[in-house]
Design an enzyme around this catalytic site. Structure first.
Site, short mmCIF file in Angstrom:
data_model
loop_
_atom_site.label_atom_id
_atom_site.label_comp_id
_atom_site.label_asym_id
_atom_site.label_seq_id
_atom_site.Cartn_x
_atom_site.Cartn_y
_atom_site.Cartn_z
N GLN A 1 0.82 -1.23 0.00
CA GLN A 1 0.00 0.00 0.00
C GLN A 1 0.85 1.27 0.00
O GLN A 1 0.30 2.37 0.05
CB GLN A 1 -0.92 0.03 1.23
CG GLN A 1 -1.97 -1.06 1.26
CD GLN A 1 -3.09 -0.86 0.24
OE1 GLN A 1 -3.23 0.20 -0.36
NE2 GLN A 1 -3.88 -1.88 0.05
N CYS B 1 -12.87 -6.98 5.40
CA CYS B 1 -11.58 -7.62 5.20
C CYS B 1 -11.57 -9.05 5.70
O CYS B 1 -10.75 -9.85 5.31
CB CYS B 1 -10.46 -6.82 5.82
SG CYS B 1 -9.85 -5.62 4.64
C1 LIG Z 1 -3.42 -6.24 -1.21
C2 LIG Z 1 -2.42 -6.43 -0.14
C3 LIG Z 1 -1.70 -7.64 -0.03
C4 LIG Z 1 -1.94 -8.81 -0.95
O1 LIG Z 1 -1.49 -8.49 -2.24
P1 LIG Z 1 -1.86 -9.43 -3.49
O2 LIG Z 1 -0.99 -8.88 -4.58
O3 LIG Z 1 -3.30 -9.24 -3.73
O4 LIG Z 1 -1.50 -10.82 -3.13
C5 LIG Z 1 -0.78 -7.75 0.98
N1 LIG Z 1 -0.56 -6.73 1.82
C6 LIG Z 1 -1.22 -5.57 1.76
C7 LIG Z 1 -0.91 -4.48 2.72
C8 LIG Z 1 -2.17 -5.38 0.76
O5 LIG Z 1 -2.84 -4.23 0.71
#
Ligand SMILES: *Cc1c(COP(=O)(O)O)cnc(C)c1O
Length: 389
Positions: free
Chosen positions: A182, A326
């Site tokens: 993020q 979530c």
């Molecule tokens: C979306 C997300 C993930 C998972 O990522 P993917 O590419 O969907 O496997 C892991 N950590 C955070 C903080 C995320 O926002």
């Protein structure tokens, strides 16, 4: 009036940028070679494309290309980082430190290792959503092999003090992994602060199914693979590279790097407008997570006396997440809101607003007004809601 769909769930995923898609297209049917088949021209073309993409990813996080391992996404990157370090130092009682607000894929990786006999420490966070660095210092012992702490939280948008955490880990000689899914492309990130860092394509307007793990070039960073096979990706991640997806991730990183400053300024204006309107316009509305230490594209509110789901039902044309989303189908309140000491009732009354590249002011204005209207209406109908209570 048929209502247009409004997307405000940019932490869950982002639409693929058209420019990203355009860059990917030639690698499906035309230059489709296996990037490992460098004995012929089509293989070479694919390899060149993959290496260009690798450099684009590296460039965004101030790493070098040979420090980037392509994976299927941040989930895999997090698993590879955590399980990979554990497998290279597989001894019962070795300690791994993480926090209560990590993404499920980090927490579940750690729980799996705990079952195997690892000593897993889950750090608390302060009420503002920032990890307790003093607790981190106290928790590191001489059996600690890894600290895994995210850069930006996906539910409340709070930015973690990576520089402080990095300094603590370096001083104590402990490997530091950060889930930066993020953060990358949204705030300036220098991967060399960590030893391992996870990136996701679909959180930064790239395609789904691709991500990367930064693995710092250093004698100390030892990792065992999770997949075995052709030995691709420095033997860390066997399997034929998906050329179009790699190209897409590279392009997404390049665009983010070029547009990050402008995008962040725009989103900060939107965020301030949205936040001001909600907090001034409604009683008993709260912002979850620190007011300042946050990315502008993520707001998380609680509205006392109201179910988050109830607000969403009142505006079905707006795509966003509530506090329990979530944990998907279960109605458990979010572990992140729990960790910042939000009571269950407030956690159930939460909404996450995700703003991003394609958000417009009109959408921000419409959704913020709509939320105020719905909350007021639901409270008027509620037999239990009383002012201030
Ligand atoms: C979306 C997300 C993930 C998972 O990522 P993917 O590419 O969907 O496997 C892991 N950590 C955070 C903080 C995320 O926002």
């Amino acid at each position: 009036m048929t209502e247009k769909l409004i997307y405000m769930d940019y932490q869950a995923t982002t639409p693929c940028d058209r420019r990203v898609l355009e860059a990917m297209l030639p690698y499906f049917c035309k230059d489709f070679g296996n990037p490992g088949s460098t004995s012929h021209i089509l293989g070479e073309r694919a390899e060149e494309a993959v290496e260009k993409a690798r450099a684009q990813v590296a460039n965004l996080i101030k790493a070098t290309a040979d420090e980037i391992v392509f994976t299927s996404g941040a989930t895999e990157s997090n698993n590879l980082a955590i399980q990979g370090v554990a497998r290279s130092r597989w001894e019962k009682g070795n300690r791994i430190i993480t926090s209560a607000i990590e993404h499920k894929c980090v927490l579940e990786s750690c729980y799996a290792l705990k079952k195997e006999g690892f000593d897993v420490v889950i750090l608390p966070v302060l009420k503002n959503g920032v990890v307790d660095v003093e607790m981190l210092k106290k928790s590191i012992n001489d059996r600690t092999i890894l600290v895994s702490l995210m850069a930006v939280n996906n539910e409340i948008g709070v930015i973690q003090p990576l520089d402080e955490i990095s300094a603590v880990c370096r001083e104590r000689g402990v490997l530091f992994h950060s889930d930066a899914a993020q953060a990358v492309g949204k705030i300036n990130i220098d991967a060399s602060m960590a030893d391992l860092m996870s990136v996701s394509g679909h959180k930064i307007y790239g395609p789904k199914g691709i991500g990367a793990l930064y693995v710092r070039k250093s004698q100390q960073v030892k990792l065992s693979p999770l997949f075995f096979g052709g030995g691709q990706e420095r033997k860390l991640r066997s399997g034929t590279l998906p050329t179009p997806l790699c190209v897409g991730l590279g392009m997404a990183c390049e665009i983010s790097g070029l547009e990050m400053t402008r995008e962040s300024e725009m989103l900060t204006e939107y965020k301030n407008y949205f936040m001001g309107k909600i907090l001034n316009g409604l009683e008993d509305a709260y912002l979850n997570g620190d007011r300042e230490l946050r990315i502008p594209g993520c707001l998380n509110f609680s509205f006392r006396g109201i179910e988050g789901e109830g607000i969403m039902l009142g505006m079905r044309n707006v795509c966003l997440s509530s506090g329990s989303a979530c944990t998907s189908a279960s109605l458990e309140p979010s572990h992140v809101l729990n960790a910042i000491s939000i009571d269950d009732e407030l956690a159930h009354s939460s909404l996450r607003i995700g703003l991003g590249r394609f958000t417009t002011f009109e959408e921000v204005d419409y959704v913020s007004s709509k939320i105020i209207e719905i909350v007021n209406r639901l409270r008027e109908m509620s037999p239990i809601w009383t002012k201030g209570g």
